[in-house]
Scaffold this active site. Structure first.
Site, PDB file in Angstrom:
ATOM      1  N   ASP A   1       0.796  -1.190   0.045  1.00 37.04           N
ATOM      2  CA  ASP A   1       0.121   0.185   0.062  1.00 37.04           C
ATOM      3  C   ASP A   1       0.724   1.193   0.151  1.00 37.04           C
ATOM      4  OD1 ASP A   1      -2.102  -1.866   0.139  1.00 37.04           O
ATOM      5  OD2 ASP A   1      -3.008  -0.952   1.879  1.00 37.04           O
TER       6      ASP A   1
ATOM      7  N   HIS B   1       3.798  -2.394   3.543  1.00 37.99           N
ATOM      8  CA  HIS B   1       3.518  -0.840   2.726  1.00 37.99           C
ATOM      9  C   HIS B   1       4.921  -0.849   2.125  1.00 37.99           C
ATOM     10  CE1 HIS B   1       0.603  -0.740   6.109  1.00 37.99           C
ATOM     11  NE2 HIS B   1      -0.130   0.316   5.358  1.00 37.99           N
TER      12      HIS B   1
END
Length: 374
Positions: free
Chosen positions: A179, A334
């Site tokens: 992400d 992430h």
């Protein structure tokens, strides 16, 4: 497992001189399920019945072997007669016996899988004039005679890429997702994924797509799946209304199209879809053709930026827990430097666990907290 010609002949001799007539207890112990067999320049297709290895002796369906070696096969219950160039071998498979040219009967283990009779490859090959070698870098036995036109090395080079791809495809998948990118760390992240032949999914922010278009182009070119994470990553803006959420996804998709000339239907909402991405929001995005993805393994990499061991141990433990329940992992990471730094260790461990790294796609049933399968 590797085979040398001498070792194959040695075990074949032991097989026929000493093996009992009905070794049913051993029959279930398949030691190498991924074994390929080639005859001269042909890789054999056994029609869904995999060659098997028992006590370092390879077995394969007799009909396919006979056809590839140009051996005539005639079945007259309760035996099979194999003939070529004046040599005959009779298989009395119900008794685990064979009869050679001289009329001598001896024990030969034979067994049936899915209606196909499997016989010892090395003995059958040697009896009809074929040399058996093991290719060093792929799990393949090659049977060859004077008709072979390529060396073992040449044959192996021709077969290697396809076999490695087939073996990889048999492994269970794991879906790594990243992400908040792309970022200044994305190119290094892509380097790590490439070194492990891993594909991943990137849920990206529109503004970041515009900032790092070259990373996005490379990502798409190398077979990774682009996804959307909106524009702002600010709850008050993204979740202001169903229309605001849809607008952010549409804007991010336009940025993706500008950067890499592709669009996507895969979305992930800021901070995950629960509790804020309620029915009206899902209706709006699903109506526009988007598919909602969350995760079932949270790496918590945002929490462990200064503790890579904690990140590594935690994500592996969660993945193994899902594996014990036969659940396919969808892992949240992430796209940031601290995660990229520990990623090779994670990829190595997951490779050893037997996973293949695959990207999500629009045809899959999405994993999300609402169990919304649209």
């Amino acid at each position: 497992m590797r085979y040398s010609s001498c070792r194959i002949l040695f075990y074949a001799l032991i097989l026929f001189l000493l093996w009992p007539a009905a070794p049913k207890a051993v029959q279930a112990q398949v030691l190498q399920p991924d074994l390929y067999i080639g005859v001269n320049e042909e890789r054999l297709d056994f029609g869904g019945v995999t060659p098997e290895v028992h006590d370092e002796v390879a077995f394969a369906p007799v009909r396919v072997l006979a056809e590839a070696m140009h051996v005539e096969l005639v079945e007259e219950e309760p035996e099979i007669r194999l003939s070529k160039a004046g040599h005959t071998l009779v298989l009395r498979y119900h008794e685990n016996l064979a009869v050679n040219d001289k009329g001598k009967s001896f024990v030969m283990w034979q067994f049936v899988r899915e209606g196909k009779l499997l016989v010892p490859v090395s003995y059958l090959a040697g009896y009809f004039g074929y040399e058996v070698t093991s290719l060093p870098d792929i799990p393949m036995l090659r049977l060859k005679n004077s008709e072979a036109t390529r060396s073992d090395k040449q044959f192996e080079e021709e077969q290697k890429a396809a076999i490695e791809e087939e073996l990889e495809a048999r492994k269970p998948p794991i879906y790594l997702t990243f992400d908040d990118g792309p970022s200044k760390s994305t190119l290094e992240l892509l380097d790590h994924l490439k070194s492990y032949r891993a594909k991943a999914t990137f849920f990206m922010l529109g503004n970041h797509i515009s900032t790092y278009p070259d990373a996005v182009k490379r990502m798409v070119k190398e077979g990774h799946q682009p996804g959307l994470h909106g524009m702002t990553h600010v709850n008050e803006k993204f979740y202001k209304s169903p229309q605001s959420a849809l607008d952010e996804m549409n804007q991010a998709n336009k940025r993706l199209l500008q950067a890499a000339e592709v669009k996507t239907s895969l979305i992930r909402t800021p901070y995950g879809s629960k509790p804020l991405f309620t029915g009206a929001y899902r209706d709006a995005t699903a109506g526009a053709g988007y598919r909602l993805w969350d995760w079932n393994v949270d790496s918590n990499d945002w929490k462990y930026t200064q503790d890579p061991d904690k990140l590594y141990e935690g994500v592996l433990a969660d993945i193994r827990h899902l594996k014990s329940k036969h659940v396919t992992p969808v892992v949240l990471f992430h796209d940031e430097a601290s995660t990229v730094a520990v990623l090779p260790r994670i990829l190595e461990a997951l490779r050893e666990e037997g996973y293949r790294f695959a990207p999500l796609n629009k045809e899959m049933e999405p994993v999300n907290f609402w169990h919304d399968l649209r």
